[in-house]
Motif scaffolding. Structure first.
Motif, short mmCIF file in Angstrom:
data_model
loop_
_atom_site.label_atom_id
_atom_site.label_comp_id
_atom_site.label_asym_id
_atom_site.label_seq_id
_atom_site.Cartn_x
_atom_site.Cartn_y
_atom_site.Cartn_z
N VAL A 7 0.86 -1.08 0.00
CA VAL A 7 0.05 -0.26 -0.01
C VAL A 7 1.01 1.42 -0.10
CG1 VAL A 7 -1.64 1.14 1.37
CG2 VAL A 7 -1.94 -1.08 1.34
N VAL A 8 1.72 1.25 0.89
CA VAL A 8 2.95 2.47 0.84
C VAL A 8 3.53 2.59 -0.19
CG1 VAL A 8 4.97 3.34 2.04
CG2 VAL A 8 3.20 2.18 3.54
N ARG A 9 4.13 1.71 -1.08
CA ARG A 9 4.55 1.66 -2.35
C ARG A 9 3.48 2.34 -3.34
NH1 ARG A 9 6.50 -3.52 -1.23
NH2 ARG A 9 5.19 -4.40 -2.79
N VAL A 10 2.42 1.91 -3.58
CA VAL A 10 1.63 2.41 -4.41
C VAL A 10 1.12 3.78 -4.10
CG1 VAL A 10 -0.92 2.23 -5.39
CG2 VAL A 10 0.42 -0.03 -4.94
N ASN A 26 -5.51 8.45 13.55
CA ASN A 26 -4.22 8.18 13.72
C ASN A 26 -3.47 7.78 15.07
OD1 ASN A 26 -1.69 8.44 12.30
ND2 ASN A 26 -1.29 10.52 12.85
N ILE A 27 -4.39 6.55 15.59
CA ILE A 27 -3.85 6.16 16.90
C ILE A 27 -3.28 4.72 16.69
CG2 ILE A 27 -5.73 7.32 18.13
CD1 ILE A 27 -7.62 4.70 17.61
N GLY A 28 -2.70 4.36 15.51
CA GLY A 28 -1.72 3.18 15.72
C GLY A 28 -0.64 3.27 16.34
N PRO A 29 -0.01 2.24 16.77
CA PRO A 29 1.17 2.15 17.62
C PRO A 29 2.52 2.80 17.41
CG PRO A 29 1.20 -0.07 16.39
CD PRO A 29 -0.43 0.70 16.09
N CYS A 30 2.77 3.04 15.98
CA CYS A 30 3.76 3.93 15.63
C CYS A 30 3.62 5.43 15.71
CB CYS A 30 4.43 3.72 14.03
SG CYS A 30 4.92 1.79 13.94
N SER A 31 2.24 5.89 15.50
CA SER A 31 1.96 7.11 15.56
C SER A 31 1.88 7.67 17.06
CB SER A 31 0.58 7.38 14.87
OG SER A 31 0.60 7.03 13.59
N MET A 32 1.34 6.83 17.76
CA MET A 32 1.39 6.91 19.45
C MET A 32 2.69 7.10 20.05
SD MET A 32 -1.93 7.37 19.70
CE MET A 32 -2.01 7.64 21.63
N THR A 86 -2.69 14.44 3.93
CA THR A 86 -4.31 14.18 3.81
C THR A 86 -4.79 13.17 4.76
OG1 THR A 86 -4.07 14.90 1.50
CG2 THR A 86 -6.10 13.64 2.40
N LEU A 87 -4.01 12.28 4.92
CA LEU A 87 -4.61 10.98 5.72
C LEU A 87 -4.55 11.46 7.15
CD1 LEU A 87 -3.29 7.66 4.29
CD2 LEU A 87 -5.48 9.01 3.72
N ILE A 88 -3.55 12.34 7.62
CA ILE A 88 -3.31 12.81 9.01
C ILE A 88 -4.64 13.28 9.39
CG2 ILE A 88 -2.41 14.40 10.50
CD1 ILE A 88 0.18 13.66 9.41
N GLY A 89 -5.50 14.20 8.42
CA GLY A 89 -6.49 14.85 8.80
C GLY A 89 -7.75 14.24 8.60
N SER A 90 -7.73 12.89 8.25
CA SER A 90 -8.80 12.08 7.97
C SER A 90 -9.05 10.82 8.93
CB SER A 90 -8.75 11.39 6.49
OG SER A 90 -8.67 12.36 5.51
N PHE A 91 -8.16 10.43 9.71
CA PHE A 91 -7.93 9.22 10.34
C PHE A 91 -7.54 9.67 11.93
CE2 PHE A 91 -7.38 7.14 6.56
CZ PHE A 91 -8.68 6.70 6.20
N LEU A 117 -5.43 2.41 4.46
CA LEU A 117 -4.97 3.62 4.53
C LEU A 117 -4.49 3.94 5.73
CD1 LEU A 117 -7.38 5.69 2.04
CD2 LEU A 117 -5.16 4.86 1.70
N GLU A 118 -5.51 3.51 7.00
CA GLU A 118 -4.77 3.43 8.09
C GLU A 118 -3.62 2.63 8.45
OE1 GLU A 118 -7.54 4.17 11.86
OE2 GLU A 118 -8.69 2.84 10.56
N LEU A 119 -3.57 1.78 8.20
CA LEU A 119 -2.51 0.81 8.27
C LEU A 119 -0.90 1.27 7.59
CD1 LEU A 119 -3.97 -2.69 7.85
CD2 LEU A 119 -3.14 -1.80 9.89
N ALA A 120 -1.46 1.89 6.44
CA ALA A 120 -0.01 2.49 5.61
C ALA A 120 0.27 3.79 6.30
CB ALA A 120 -0.38 3.01 4.38
N LEU A 121 -0.60 4.42 6.89
CA LEU A 121 -0.32 5.90 7.56
C LEU A 121 0.59 5.51 8.85
CD1 LEU A 121 -0.66 8.97 8.36
CD2 LEU A 121 -2.72 8.44 9.07
#
Length: 210
Positions: free
Chosen positions: A52-55, A143-149, A136-141, A91-95
């Protein structure tokens, strides 16, 4: 045309990080079986997320689709649905995955808080520039995944170690993250290093004022 009443009946989307084991994607993410235990071989959520990240890096959000992802993985689009329930889950996982690229100071680092903050800010800005779709995704989700947290936690620790009073820490953390986010979306148009120095000086001034 979607009527307001119909829109109101639609359940709000639940973050992929809050789904737990209620979906087949949640089960597969932890290495469990999908429906009936016959999920496609050679796939896992980590491999899918990397694709997903590559695409997204190559095509941007506008060019991302399940069909394009399936082609990248050389599988059918339906195969991906053994591991996630929706495109938004991907998209959440990729973010969160790209936040894992950040080099974070140790939780108990003794390095001066200014240097830690500078390192976090520079790394975050580089992340947003390197992956333009992130902004764009930061403002859409949520953003509470482990890396972001983990990133947010390090920023909070830095602000705490600066001596900022407890009542001002939330505002200071927000100021830092929003400042860097803004500069990440206008790469090349401002003096980031100078502006970051001003931000740090502002935190120092607020700490001195108590």
């Amino acid at each position: 045309m979607v009527r307001p009443a119909d829109r109101a009946k639609r359940p709000e989307r639940v973050s992929v990080w809050l789904e737990g084991g209620s979906s087949r994607g949640g089960a597969a993410a932890r290495g469990g079986a999908g429906r009936g235990g016959d999920q496609p071989s050679g796939l896992d959520r980590e491999r899918i997320t990397a694709a997903v990240v590559r695409v997204l890096d190559a095509e941007g959000l506008a060019g991302f689709s399940m069909r394009r992802l399936a082609a990248e993985l050389n599988v059918t689009a339906m195969s991906v649905y053994w591991y996630v329930d929706t495109k938004d889950d991907l998209l959440e996982l990729a973010l969160d995955a790209v936040f894992g690229e950040l080099a974070l100071p140790g939780a108990e680092s003794e390095e001066d808080w200014r240097e830690r903050l500078r390192g976090l800010a520079v790394g975050y800005r580089a992340l947003v520039v390197r992956h333009p779709w992130v902004s764009t995704l930061i403002g859409s989700f949520l953003n509470i995944g482990p890396c972001s947290m983990a990133f947010s936690d390090r920023v909070r620790r830095v602000i705490r170690d600066s001596g900022m009073p407890a009542h001002g820490r939330t505002g200071a953390v927000s100021a830092v993250i929003r400042f860097v986010y803004g500069f990440g979306t206008i790469e090349g148009h401002q003096d980031f290093a100078f502006a970051l120095a001003l931000l740090i000086a502002g935190i120092e001034a607020m700490v001195a004022r108590g």
